[in-house]
Scaffold this motif. Structure first.
Motif: not given
Length: 135
Positions: A26-28, A78-79, A88-90, A107-110
């Motif tokens: 669930g982290q990505a 973001g949050k 963080v995202f790309a 979108v991935v847990d920073s």
């Protein structure tokens, strides 16, 4: 036409214009969507930002860049609205076929972004556009 391959153990979902997947922990999250009604790549980026805004708060965008193949890319942080996790995202917008733009986002847990860099790169390598199917 556009295609993408996610890791086998990721939970996938799809609709007529979107396919997405979430990692087992669930982290990505990753998604690929056809961007209906986007006249150009900047309009596509605006649609991507709107989508990110539906799921993230406190979004900070880096300056957009363009790849060698012509994709317009944005990155940032973001949050997550649901879990409140810093992410963080790309995301990128590219021409999937003549007159059809598509967007891809990760979108991935920073806290664990380094863990998923190779996975995101591998997923990007699987993206195929309409022209790739005629080769």
């Amino acid at each position: 036409m556009v295609a993408i391959t996610f890791p086998q153990d990721w939970k996938q979902s799809a609709s007529d214009t979107l396919v997405s997947a979430i990692s087992p922990d669930g982290q990505a999250w990753a998604g690929l969507a056809l961007l209906q009604g986007a006249a150009d790549k900047q309009a596509g980026i605006n649609k991507v930002k709107e989508g990110l805004g539906n799921h993230l708060s406190d979004i900070q965008y880096d300056e957009p860049t363009e790849t060698k193949t012509g994709a317009l890319v944005i990155t940032g942080s973001g949050k997550g609205k649901k879990a409140g996790v810093d992410v963080v995202f790309a995301a990128g917008v590219f021409e999937a076929g003549k007159g059809q733009l598509a967007g891809v986002a990760f979108v991935v847990d920073s806290k664990i972004e380094d863990h998923y860099k190779d996975t995101a790169h591998s997923i990007c390598e699987t993206i195929r556009r309409a022209e790739d199917f005629t080769k």
